[in-house]
Write an enzyme that holds these catalytic residues in place. Structure first.
Site, PDB file in Angstrom:
ATOM      1  N   CYS A 171       0.826  -1.207   0.000  1.00  0.00           N
ATOM      2  CA  CYS A 171       0.000   0.000   0.000  1.00  0.00           C
ATOM      3  C   CYS A 171       0.863   1.261   0.000  1.00  0.00           C
ATOM      4  O   CYS A 171       0.349   2.361   0.119  1.00  0.00           O
ATOM      5  CB  CYS A 171      -0.948  -0.004   1.201  1.00  0.00           C
ATOM      6  SG  CYS A 171      -0.105   0.004   2.796  1.00  0.00           S
ATOM      7  N   GLU A 189      -2.828   0.508  -4.304  1.00  0.00           N
ATOM      8  CA  GLU A 189      -2.281  -0.794  -3.917  1.00  0.00           C
ATOM      9  C   GLU A 189      -1.496  -1.335  -5.104  1.00  0.00           C
ATOM     10  O   GLU A 189      -1.907  -1.180  -6.255  1.00  0.00           O
ATOM     11  CB  GLU A 189      -3.392  -1.782  -3.567  1.00  0.00           C
ATOM     12  CG  GLU A 189      -4.191  -1.430  -2.343  1.00  0.00           C
ATOM     13  CD  GLU A 189      -3.478  -1.760  -1.046  1.00  0.00           C
ATOM     14  OE1 GLU A 189      -2.753  -2.771  -0.991  1.00  0.00           O
ATOM     15  OE2 GLU A 189      -3.656  -1.008  -0.083  1.00  0.00           O
TER      16      GLU A 189
END
Length: 92
Positions: A33, A67
């Site tokens: 992330c 992501e």
């Protein structure tokens, strides 16, 4: 024996011990992330692995968060020098 490691670390990325462990696996699937810590971790793992797949996922629309998923495959071992000539190389 396990061959594939799946990691999904926090924003801080993998710690030094985890990166060393990941380097021992034939395949690493890494979900991140944080592109900055992913880049840092890939820089170290590139010594032992090759990036074979990359995907970006916009799971949080209208935010700057992204992501990333990557697959790393272990680099082939370097062949031993030909004609080492040591006694341990000979077959009895």
């Amino acid at each position: 024996r396990l061959h594939t490691l799946l990691v999904d670390p926090p924003r801080a990325g993998l710690d030094l011990t985890s990166r060393a462990l990941a380097a021992t696996f034939a395949r690493v699937v890494y979900v991140s992330c944080n592109p900055e810590t992913l880049a840092r971790d890939l820089a170290q793992l590139s010594a032992t692995h090759t990036l074979t797949r990359l995907a970006a996922f916009d799971q949080f629309p209208y935010t700057p968060h992204l992501e990333c998923g990557v697959v790393l495959e272990r680099r082939p071992a370097r062949p031993a020098a030909a004609g080492g000539g040591g006694a341990e190389d000979e077959t009895p």
